[in-house]
Design a protein around this motif. Structure first.
Motif, PDB file in Angstrom:
ATOM      1  N   THR A 294       0.825  -1.208   0.000  1.00 20.09           N
ATOM      2  CA  THR A 294       0.000   0.000   0.000  1.00 20.09           C
ATOM      3  C   THR A 294       0.855   1.252   0.000  1.00 20.09           C
ATOM      4  O   THR A 294       0.342   2.349  -0.157  1.00 20.09           O
ATOM      5  CB  THR A 294      -0.925   0.023   1.231  1.00 20.09           C
ATOM      6  OG1 THR A 294      -0.103  -0.037   2.407  1.00 20.09           O
ATOM      7  CG2 THR A 294      -1.891  -1.151   1.219  1.00 20.09           C
ATOM      8  N   GLN A 295       2.179   1.087   0.160  1.00 17.15           N
ATOM      9  CA  GLN A 295       3.087   2.218   0.266  1.00 17.15           C
ATOM     10  C   GLN A 295       3.598   2.745  -1.068  1.00 17.15           C
ATOM     11  O   GLN A 295       4.144   3.832  -1.126  1.00 17.15           O
ATOM     12  CB  GLN A 295       4.296   1.826   1.126  1.00 17.15           C
ATOM     13  CG  GLN A 295       3.941   1.272   2.483  1.00 17.15           C
ATOM     14  CD  GLN A 295       3.290   2.299   3.374  1.00 17.15           C
ATOM     15  OE1 GLN A 295       3.755   3.425   3.452  1.00 17.15           O
ATOM     16  NE2 GLN A 295       2.206   1.923   4.011  1.00 17.15           N
ATOM     17  N   SER A 296       3.479   1.976  -2.134  1.00 17.04           N
ATOM     18  CA  SER A 296       4.138   2.391  -3.371  1.00 17.04           C
ATOM     19  C   SER A 296       3.369   1.970  -4.612  1.00 17.04           C
ATOM     20  O   SER A 296       2.543   1.075  -4.571  1.00 17.04           O
ATOM     21  CB  SER A 296       5.538   1.769  -3.438  1.00 17.04           C
ATOM     22  OG  SER A 296       5.427   0.385  -3.675  1.00 17.04           O
ATOM     23  N   ARG A 297       3.711   2.630  -5.717  1.00 14.45           N
ATOM     24  CA  ARG A 297       3.279   2.149  -7.032  1.00 14.45           C
ATOM     25  C   ARG A 297       4.236   1.032  -7.375  1.00 14.45           C
ATOM     26  O   ARG A 297       5.442   1.166  -7.222  1.00 14.45           O
ATOM     27  CB  ARG A 297       3.406   3.262  -8.064  1.00 14.45           C
ATOM     28  CG  ARG A 297       2.651   4.522  -7.740  1.00 14.45           C
ATOM     29  CD  ARG A 297       2.941   5.588  -8.796  1.00 14.45           C
ATOM     30  NE  ARG A 297       4.342   5.652  -9.188  1.00 14.45           N
ATOM     31  CZ  ARG A 297       5.245   6.477  -8.688  1.00 14.45           C
ATOM     32  NH1 ARG A 297       4.895   7.336  -7.783  1.00 14.45           N
ATOM     33  NH2 ARG A 297       6.491   6.472  -9.112  1.00 14.45           N
ATOM     34  N   ALA A 298       3.712  -0.055  -7.856  1.00 12.45           N
ATOM     35  CA  ALA A 298       4.590  -1.196  -8.079  1.00 12.45           C
ATOM     36  C   ALA A 298       4.370  -1.810  -9.441  1.00 12.45           C
ATOM     37  O   ALA A 298       3.263  -1.812  -9.966  1.00 12.45           O
ATOM     38  CB  ALA A 298       4.345  -2.247  -7.004  1.00 12.45           C
ATOM     39  N   LEU A 299       5.451  -2.336 -10.007  1.00  9.93           N
ATOM     40  CA  LEU A 299       5.330  -3.143 -11.217  1.00  9.93           C
ATOM     41  C   LEU A 299       4.671  -4.473 -10.880  1.00  9.93           C
ATOM     42  O   LEU A 299       3.973  -5.044 -11.691  1.00  9.93           O
ATOM     43  CB  LEU A 299       6.716  -3.413 -11.813  1.00  9.93           C
ATOM     44  CG  LEU A 299       7.465  -2.204 -12.344  1.00  9.93           C
ATOM     45  CD1 LEU A 299       8.870  -2.605 -12.772  1.00  9.93           C
ATOM     46  CD2 LEU A 299       6.724  -1.578 -13.504  1.00  9.93           C
ATOM     47  N   ASN A 300       4.931  -4.974  -9.687  1.00  7.30           N
ATOM     48  CA  ASN A 300       4.391  -6.233  -9.189  1.00  7.30           C
ATOM     49  C   ASN A 300       4.672  -7.385 -10.156  1.00  7.30           C
ATOM     50  O   ASN A 300       3.772  -8.122 -10.545  1.00  7.30           O
ATOM     51  CB  ASN A 300       2.899  -6.123  -8.868  1.00  7.30           C
ATOM     52  CG  ASN A 300       2.417  -7.221  -7.940  1.00  7.30           C
ATOM     53  OD1 ASN A 300       3.195  -8.048  -7.476  1.00  7.30           O
ATOM     54  ND2 ASN A 300       1.118  -7.240  -7.689  1.00  7.30           N
ATOM     55  N   LEU A 301       5.948  -7.523 -10.547  1.00  9.97           N
ATOM     56  CA  LEU A 301       6.357  -8.576 -11.478  1.00  9.97           C
ATOM     57  C   LEU A 301       5.997  -9.974 -10.991  1.00  9.97           C
ATOM     58  O   LEU A 301       5.774 -10.869 -11.798  1.00  9.97           O
ATOM     59  CB  LEU A 301       7.865  -8.522 -11.724  1.00  9.97           C
ATOM     60  CG  LEU A 301       8.377  -7.374 -12.570  1.00  9.97           C
ATOM     61  CD1 LEU A 301       9.898  -7.428 -12.662  1.00  9.97           C
ATOM     62  CD2 LEU A 301       7.773  -7.405 -13.956  1.00  9.97           C
TER      63      LEU A 301
END
Length: 192
Positions: A121-128
């Motif tokens: 919830t802390q960051s924008r992520a690519l979430n690979l």
């Protein structure tokens, strides 16, 4: 009362924590990772060395760092330079907010970034890896190992999006540790 709540929170958080041995991790990675055949034993030793140095084999390790700069032949550098050449890394309190780099949170055994491999919830992520970051801090490391495999596959794949490539390189710059570069499996795993 607050102290009791804090202690309970810490005890609950540590209950999912596990400290692996070097040999336990080696064994799990041997069955869970598919490494390039060239020097795969040494590469495995280097990965385990990274884990030892970054998380001390603790499955619940969490650390925050300034956003790494994309490496340009200077592997392992986690400092940025301002236009005047001054190193930035851990900004002093006198620096303005505009000069501070974004913070990355590193999770789990492999210290994987919330900006690249998982969603927090802390960051924008690519979430690979298609995970919530909390999956990287429990004592089940099979999803952690699968995520490392995803990173290995991403490094060797042709990725057309330069933004994704940049973030993967930044993640690799976090993993790269000069003290692990020359590790050889025969000596590193001699006691296994």
């Amino acid at each position: 009362m607050l102290a009791v709540v804090v202690v309970l929170f810490l005890v609950a958080g540590l209950s999912d924590s596990k400290i692996l041995s070097k040999c336990e991790l080696k064994q799990q990675l041997e069955t869970g990772l598919s490494l390039p055949s060239t020097n795969s034993a040494d590469m495995l030793a280097q990965i385990v060395c990274h884990v030892q140095n970054s998380s001390s084999f603790n499955t619940s390790a969490i650390k925050t760092i300034p956003e790494p700069e994309e490496p340009h032949g200077n592997h392992g550098s986690r400092h940025r330079r301002s236009p005047g050449g001054k190193k930035k890394g851990h900004p002093s309190s006198s620096e303005s907010v505009e000069n501070k780099s974004e913070v990355w949170t590193l999770y789990g055994l492999f210290q994987l970034s919330d900006h690249v491999v998982c969603n927090s919830t802390q960051s924008r992520a690519l979430n690979l890896c298609g995970l919530t970051c909390t999956k990287l801090i429990d004592d089940n490391i099979s999803d952690d190992i699968n995520c490392v495999q995803t990173l290995i596959n991403a490094v060797t794949a042709q990725i057309p999006d330069p933004n994704i490539v940049k973030h993967i390189r930044e993640m690799i710059s976090l993993i790269y540790q000069p003290e692990c570069n020359m590790v050889k499996a025969t000596s590193y795993f001699a006691d296994c």
